[in-house]
Design a protein around this motif. Structure first.
Motif, PDB file in Angstrom:
ATOM      1  N   ALA A  74      51.668  29.457  45.295  1.00 33.98           N
ATOM      2  CA  ALA A  74      50.228  29.662  45.440  1.00 33.98           C
ATOM      3  C   ALA A  74      49.738  30.510  44.286  1.00 33.98           C
ATOM      4  N   VAL A  75      48.465  30.351  43.961  1.00 33.87           N
ATOM      5  CA  VAL A  75      47.858  31.121  42.877  1.00 33.87           C
ATOM      6  C   VAL A  75      46.430  31.478  43.261  1.00 33.87           C
ATOM      7  N   VAL A  76      46.037  32.691  42.931  1.00 38.05           N
ATOM      8  CA  VAL A  76      44.657  33.140  43.077  1.00 38.05           C
ATOM      9  C   VAL A  76      44.275  33.857  41.788  1.00 38.05           C
ATOM     10  N   VAL A  77      43.139  33.495  41.219  1.00 37.03           N
ATOM     11  CA  VAL A  77      42.594  34.181  40.047  1.00 37.03           C
ATOM     12  C   VAL A  77      41.379  34.971  40.498  1.00 37.03           C
ATOM     13  N   HIS A  78      41.370  36.264  40.189  1.00 40.62           N
ATOM     14  CA  HIS A  78      40.275  37.123  40.632  1.00 40.62           C
ATOM     15  C   HIS A  78      39.986  38.182  39.581  1.00 40.62           C
ATOM     16  N   SER A  79      38.981  38.979  39.822  1.00 40.05           N
ATOM     17  CA  SER A  79      38.607  40.038  38.889  1.00 40.05           C
ATOM     18  C   SER A  79      39.775  40.979  38.641  1.00 40.05           C
ATOM     19  N   ALA A  80      39.929  41.420  37.386  1.00 38.55           N
ATOM     20  CA  ALA A  80      40.996  42.360  37.052  1.00 38.55           C
ATOM     21  C   ALA A  80      40.762  43.726  37.675  1.00 38.55           C
ATOM     22  N   ALA A  81      39.561  43.975  38.178  1.00 38.07           N
ATOM     23  CA  ALA A  81      39.263  45.259  38.803  1.00 38.07           C
ATOM     24  C   ALA A  81      39.850  45.367  40.203  1.00 38.07           C
ATOM     25  N   ILE A  82      40.241  44.253  40.793  1.00 39.92           N
ATOM     26  CA  ILE A  82      40.826  44.261  42.140  1.00 39.92           C
ATOM     27  C   ILE A  82      42.266  44.749  42.055  1.00 39.92           C
ATOM     28  N   SER A  83      42.644  45.657  42.931  1.00 35.92           N
ATOM     29  CA  SER A  83      43.978  46.256  42.894  1.00 35.92           C
ATOM     30  C   SER A  83      45.062  45.247  43.265  1.00 35.92           C
ATOM     31  N   GLU A  84      46.315  45.625  42.984  1.00 32.65           N
ATOM     32  CA  GLU A  84      47.444  44.748  43.301  1.00 32.65           C
ATOM     33  C   GLU A  84      47.498  44.471  44.804  1.00 32.65           C
ATOM     34  N   ARG A  85      47.333  45.504  45.595  1.00 35.42           N
ATOM     35  CA  ARG A  85      47.446  45.339  47.046  1.00 35.42           C
ATOM     36  C   ARG A  85      46.340  44.446  47.601  1.00 35.42           C
ATOM     37  N   ALA A  86      45.113  44.666  47.143  1.00 38.97           N
ATOM     38  CA  ALA A  86      44.002  43.831  47.604  1.00 38.97           C
ATOM     39  C   ALA A  86      44.165  42.394  47.119  1.00 38.97           C
ATOM     40  N   GLY A  87      44.612  42.231  45.874  1.00 36.64           N
ATOM     41  CA  GLY A  87      44.842  40.892  45.342  1.00 36.64           C
ATOM     42  C   GLY A  87      45.955  40.173  46.080  1.00 36.64           C
ATOM     43  N   ALA A  88      46.993  40.930  46.476  1.00 43.22           N
ATOM     44  CA  ALA A  88      48.094  40.325  47.224  1.00 43.22           C
ATOM     45  C   ALA A  88      47.608  39.758  48.553  1.00 43.22           C
ATOM     46  N   LEU A 101      34.665  29.498  35.668  1.00 42.08           N
ATOM     47  CA  LEU A 101      34.958  29.564  37.096  1.00 42.08           C
ATOM     48  C   LEU A 101      36.428  29.899  37.336  1.00 42.08           C
ATOM     49  N   PRO A 102      36.725  30.818  38.235  1.00 44.66           N
ATOM     50  CA  PRO A 102      38.123  31.092  38.591  1.00 44.66           C
ATOM     51  C   PRO A 102      38.841  29.856  39.120  1.00 44.66           C
ATOM     52  N   ARG A 103      38.097  28.963  39.791  1.00 43.75           N
ATOM     53  CA  ARG A 103      38.717  27.742  40.311  1.00 43.75           C
ATOM     54  C   ARG A 103      39.349  26.924  39.201  1.00 43.75           C
ATOM     55  N   ASN A 104      38.683  26.823  38.047  1.00 39.77           N
ATOM     56  CA  ASN A 104      39.250  26.070  36.935  1.00 39.77           C
ATOM     57  C   ASN A 104      40.440  26.793  36.327  1.00 39.77           C
ATOM     58  N   GLY A 141      38.872  41.580  32.180  1.00 40.04           N
ATOM     59  CA  GLY A 141      38.998  40.144  32.381  1.00 40.04           C
ATOM     60  C   GLY A 141      39.355  39.822  33.811  1.00 40.04           C
ATOM     61  N   ARG A 142      40.418  39.035  33.988  1.00 38.24           N
ATOM     62  CA  ARG A 142      40.827  38.576  35.312  1.00 38.24           C
ATOM     63  C   ARG A 142      42.318  38.807  35.531  1.00 38.24           C
ATOM     64  N   LYS A 143      42.701  38.734  36.793  1.00 37.88           N
ATOM     65  CA  LYS A 143      44.112  38.778  37.162  1.00 37.88           C
ATOM     66  C   LYS A 143      44.530  37.423  37.716  1.00 37.88           C
ATOM     67  N   ARG A 144      45.731  37.010  37.296  1.00 34.70           N
ATOM     68  CA  ARG A 144      46.348  35.824  37.876  1.00 34.70           C
ATOM     69  C   ARG A 144      47.404  36.308  38.857  1.00 34.70           C
ATOM     70  N   HIS A 145      47.188  36.042  40.122  1.00 36.96           N
ATOM     71  CA  HIS A 145      48.127  36.462  41.146  1.00 36.96           C
ATOM     72  C   HIS A 145      48.953  35.252  41.558  1.00 36.96           C
ATOM     73  N   PHE A 158      39.162  16.292  35.404  1.00 34.66           N
ATOM     74  CA  PHE A 158      39.803  17.596  35.590  1.00 34.66           C
ATOM     75  C   PHE A 158      39.035  18.423  36.621  1.00 34.66           C
ATOM     76  N   SER A 159      37.718  18.464  36.496  1.00 34.30           N
ATOM     77  CA  SER A 159      36.892  19.240  37.409  1.00 34.30           C
ATOM     78  C   SER A 159      36.980  18.693  38.832  1.00 34.30           C
ATOM     79  N   THR A 160      36.941  17.369  38.962  1.00 32.92           N
ATOM     80  CA  THR A 160      37.034  16.752  40.283  1.00 32.92           C
ATOM     81  C   THR A 160      38.368  17.058  40.935  1.00 32.92           C
ATOM     82  N   TRP A 161      39.469  16.930  40.173  1.00 38.04           N
ATOM     83  CA  TRP A 161      40.798  17.170  40.731  1.00 38.04           C
ATOM     84  C   TRP A 161      41.013  18.640  41.079  1.00 38.04           C
TER      85      TRP A 161
END
Length: 259
Positions: free
Chosen positions: A143-157, A236-239, A128-132, A69-72
Motif C-alpha cells: 500500500a502507498v499513501v502520499v501526503h503532506s511532508a508536514a504530517i508526522s510519521e505516526r499520523a502518516g502511518a 494531485l497526490p493521487r497521481n 514537499g510531500r511524504k511517500r508512505h 494514465f489519469s483514468t487508471w
C-alpha cells in the motif's frame, strides 16, 4: 511489434499486463489506440521523467496517454494490476499470497511544481510531500499513501494502515523505525489489526544493515531509479501514488519468469 526504445515492454512482459488492462467501454466508437503503446508511453514518462509535452511522437498523442494514465489512477486499474502481479511474484517465491508481516517507512521528497497537500518536514528540512509505503518482506509494495511532508510519521502511518486494512487482514506484525515508536501507536495498531508493531532501531556510531528495514529502503531505491520519482512532479497526490504503483508493477514484470 518491435521495441522502439529500452523502456518498452518485452513480449513476455506484455503478456502479463495485457489481460489486466480494462476493456473498452461498451457503446461509442471502437477503441483504436493500441494499449501496449499507451503502457509503453507511461513507462517512457516514468523512466525519463520528461514532461508530457515532450513525449516522443512514436507513442500515441500525449493527451491520449495522459487520459488513460489519469483514468487508471482513478478507477483502481493500477491497484488491481499491482495486486495480481504481487500475488504471482509471491507464489513464484514459494510464499502465500497473504503476507503475515509488513515493513512501514516514509520518504520525504521535494515538490517540483505547484501542488496541493504539501508541507514542511522539519526533521528532513524538506518542503514537499511524504511517500508512505508498506511492503512485504520481499520488498513488494502492499500500500502507498502520499501526503503532506508536514504530517508526522505516526499520523502518516495511520493513514497508510487504514488503507492497508481492507486489503490485508492477515498481517500479524509490522516493522518500523524509531519514528513510529510510542505506546499510543502500538496500541492503535493492535486495536486495528490485532497485530504487533515492532520498532527496529539502527545502531548508533556504526554502519550496520538492519534486519527488515533494509527491505523497504531497497524498495525506495528501486523507485528512485525512475526519474519521474526523483521529485514529486504531480499536482494531485493521487497521481503521485499512481506513479509509485506503476513503478512497482514494472519492477514485478522484471522479476516474474517468462511463461
Amino acid at each position: 511489434m518491435k521495441n522502439r526504445c529500452k523502456t518498452d515492454l518485452s513480449d513476455e512482459q506484455w503478456r502479463l499486463i495485457e489481460p489486466l488492462i480494462p476493456p473498452a467501454k461498451p457503446g461509442g466508437r471502437p477503441r483504436k489506440t493500441d494499449m501496449r503503446d499507451v503502457v509503453n508511453g507511461c513507462r517512457y514518462m516514468l523512466r525519463t521523467g520528461c514532461q508530457w509535452e515532450l513525449l516522443p511522437l512514436d507513442f500515441p498523442p500525449k493527451s491520449t496517454v495522459y487520459e488513460y494514465f489519469s483514468t487508471w489512477s482513478k478507477d483502481g486499474t493500477f491497484e488491481r494490476i499491482l495486486h495480481v502481479l504481487r500475488d504471482m511474484v509471491r507464489v513464484d517465491a514459494g510464499r502465500s499470497t497473504e503476507p503475515s508481516a509488513a515493513i512501514v517507512d516514509s520518504q520525504s521528497v521535494k515538490t517540483a511544481v505547484p501542488a496541493i497537500e504539501k508541507g514542511y518536514d522539519g526533521a528532513k528540512k524538506i518542503k514537499g510531500r511524504k511517500r508512505h509505503l508498506a511492503t512485504d518482506i520481499l520488498g513488494l509494495v502492499l500500500a502507498v499513501v502520499v501526503h503532506s511532508a508536514a504530517i508526522s510519521e505516526r499520523a502518516g502511518a495511520k493513514l497508510l494502515l487504514r488503507r492497508l486494512k481492507p486489503l490485508f487482514s492477515s498481517i500479524k506484525i509490522f516493522f518500523g523505525d524509531g519514528g513510529y515508536s510510542g505506546e499510543p501507536l502500538k496500541q492503535w495498531v493492535s486495536d486495528l489489526f490485532n497485530a504487533l508493531l515492532k520498532i527496529v532501531k539502527r545502531p548508533r556510531k556504526k554502519f550496520q544493515i538492519v534486519k527488515f528495514r533494509w527491505v523497504v529502503e531497497r524498495t525506495f531505491g528501486w523507485l528512485n531509479s525512475q526519474r519521474r520519482l526523483s521529485k514529486d512532479y504531480e499536482y494531485l497526490p493521487r497521481n503521485s501514488e499512481a506513479w509509485i504503483k506503476f513503478a512497482a508493477i514494472n519492477t514485478m514484470t522484471r522479476r516474474l519468469r517468462p511463461g
